[in-house]
Motif scaffolding. Structure first.
Motif, PDB file in Angstrom:
ATOM      1  N   GLN A  69       0.834  -1.201   0.000  1.00 24.10           N
ATOM      2  CA  GLN A  69       0.000   0.000   0.000  1.00 24.10           C
ATOM      3  C   GLN A  69       0.876   1.262   0.000  1.00 24.10           C
ATOM      4  O   GLN A  69       0.640   2.192  -0.778  1.00 24.10           O
ATOM      5  N   CYS A  70       1.885   1.288   0.869  1.00 23.73           N
ATOM      6  CA  CYS A  70       2.806   2.445   0.912  1.00 23.73           C
ATOM      7  C   CYS A  70       3.658   2.505  -0.353  1.00 23.73           C
ATOM      8  O   CYS A  70       3.981   3.597  -0.841  1.00 23.73           O
ATOM      9  N   GLY A  71       3.997   1.326  -0.898  1.00 24.81           N
ATOM     10  CA  GLY A  71       4.763   1.282  -2.141  1.00 24.81           C
ATOM     11  C   GLY A  71       3.997   1.881  -3.302  1.00 24.81           C
ATOM     12  O   GLY A  71       4.572   2.583  -4.144  1.00 24.81           O
ATOM     13  N   LEU A  72       2.705   1.618  -3.347  1.00 24.49           N
ATOM     14  CA  LEU A  72       1.866   2.197  -4.411  1.00 24.49           C
ATOM     15  C   LEU A  72       1.765   3.716  -4.281  1.00 24.49           C
ATOM     16  O   LEU A  72       1.628   4.421  -5.279  1.00 24.49           O
ATOM     17  N   GLU A  73       1.830   4.211  -3.044  1.00 26.38           N
ATOM     18  CA  GLU A  73       1.866   5.669  -2.850  1.00 26.38           C
ATOM     19  C   GLU A  73       3.140   6.254  -3.453  1.00 26.38           C
ATOM     20  O   GLU A  73       3.123   7.348  -4.013  1.00 26.38           O
ATOM     21  N   MET A  74       4.239   5.498  -3.346  1.00 25.87           N
ATOM     22  CA  MET A  74       5.487   5.937  -3.987  1.00 25.87           C
ATOM     23  C   MET A  74       5.328   5.978  -5.501  1.00 25.87           C
ATOM     24  O   MET A  74       5.798   6.904  -6.168  1.00 25.87           O
TER      25      MET A  74
END
Length: 387
Positions: A69-74
């Motif tokens: 989820q945080c990776g997709l924000e990146m």
């Protein structure tokens, strides 16, 4: 059989899913007639395997969902060309900290969040580093390999295809390309799939000689670089051993001499800054730690920077870095305990009691003796202050 048994005994869910998926596709290809039925049955079985593996270790799987989820924000911040090589280590933990700043410790992921070094998905890693352009290029290569596989199908090509299939499925849930063995096996499988086309390439005598010469030069250059790297690693090991023995004055010359060789290695820079801190050379420690911060967003580095600023009496910056460490890994007690000590130094009673309350009420992921000691000490001190 031995390898399969070892993977199941190790409880590697990614390994289990990879093996099972390859077996399902192999059996469907042998015994199920009709291409559509084969695809539908294979996808259904693999989907059931993935769902089953999620419930096998639910907490661990939820931790990976947080990372994705945080990776997709990146990815959203640099969708087309990505953030560049090495950007996950350099930036990911900042995104995780931002997530918990927004959702707080009430999030279901708060007790699962940890110090993360890998995205646990090679395709997400490609998206983060190289964006949609990089992923499209990768998919184009995969499509070309599938085309090569279907031309003049042989048993050797089937083996190569199943090798790449198992690596590809494993890559959805882990980071196999961190290990050189995976690169070698992948290269071999690609050669096996493209052998028919490579044989058609006609190279003259001069071309062969140039290729052989270039290969030998690269080989010897690689040996020289490997020797230099090995020597540098030994020097680093000696410096680390001296530092562990608290011989900081003896360790520092090693670090100074190795700095030019490891100038972009965050692990070396972190060790270097930590040794400067222990030697009470805080200005130099701060310079190296901030240099390390360019390559590495890390929980331990945030704590180190907080300690350095605290020793320099820059309480505002120290508070900022301790808070950042607390947001990166909300389940950890050390950042809050460091903040508690900082507020006591600052004589800020309001923040002191608020932090103490957080520490006492905070649930422990693993109720170790250290956490019990921290809670007991904070509670006792607060009772004394109240009296």
């Amino acid at each position: 059989g031995v390898i399969v048994l070892a993977i199941f005994l190790s409880h590697s869910r990614s390994g289990m899913v990879s093996i099972a998926a390859v077996c399902v596709m192999f059996l469907c290809g042998r015994f199920v007639h009709g291409r559509l039925w084969r695809y539908l049955l294979s996808v259904s079985m693999i989907g059931l395997l993935i769902i089953s593996s999620y419930w096998l270790k639910k907490d661990s799987a939820d931790g990976r969902l947080l990372i994705w989820q945080c990776g997709l924000e990146m990815v959203k911040d640099a969708p087309w060309t990505g953030h560049g090589l090495g950007s996950f280590e350099a930036k990911y933990m900042d995104y995780q900290a931002d997530y918990f700043k927004e959702y707080g410790s009430q999030s279901r992921y708060a007790m699962l969040a940890d110090n993360v070094k890998q995205p646990f998905n090679e395709y997400l890693g490609v998206l983060i580093n190289f964006g949609i352009v990089g992923l499209a290029l990768l998919l184009g290569i995969v499509g070309a390999l599938v085309y090569c596989y279907k031309q003049n199908l042989t048993q050797e090509k089937r083996i190569a295809f199943y090798i790449l299939l198992s690596i590809g499925i494993f890559s959805f849930f882990s980071y196999p390309f961190m290990y050189p063995f995976t690169w070698m096996v992948t290269f071999l499988a690609v050669i096996m799939l493209t052998a028919d086309y490579l044989k058609r390439i006609k190279i003259g005598t001069w071309g062969r000689n140039i290729m052989y010469t270039a290969t030998m030069m690269c080989f010897f250059w690689g040996l020289v670089r490997l020797g230099e790297r090995t020597q540098s690693e030994r020097g680093w090991q000696e410096a680390s051993e001296l530092a562990l023995c608290h011989s900081y004055d003896e360790a520092l010359p090693y670090y100074v001499s190795l700095k030019h060789r490891f100038k972009d290695n965050p692990y070396f820079l972190y060790n270097y800054a930590a040794v400067f801190t222990e030697a009470k050379e805080y200005e130099k420690a701060l310079k190296v730690a901030l240099e390390c911060r360019k390559y590495w967003a890390d929980y331990d580095l945030e704590l180190l920077l907080g300690d350095i600023y605290r020793e320099k009496k820059d309480y505002k910056q120290a508070e900022e870095y301790y808070m950042s460490a607390s947001y990166m890994c909300p389940s950890r007690f050390l950042p809050l305990y460091q903040l508690y000590g900082l507020y006591r130094e600052m004589r800020d009673d309001a923040k002191l009691f608020l932090t103490a309350k957080k520490i006492v009420k905070k649930p422990a992921k693993i109720n170790s003796m250290l956490i019990k000691r921290i809670k007991y000490q904070v509670k006792k001190e607060c009772e004394l202050f109240a009296d």
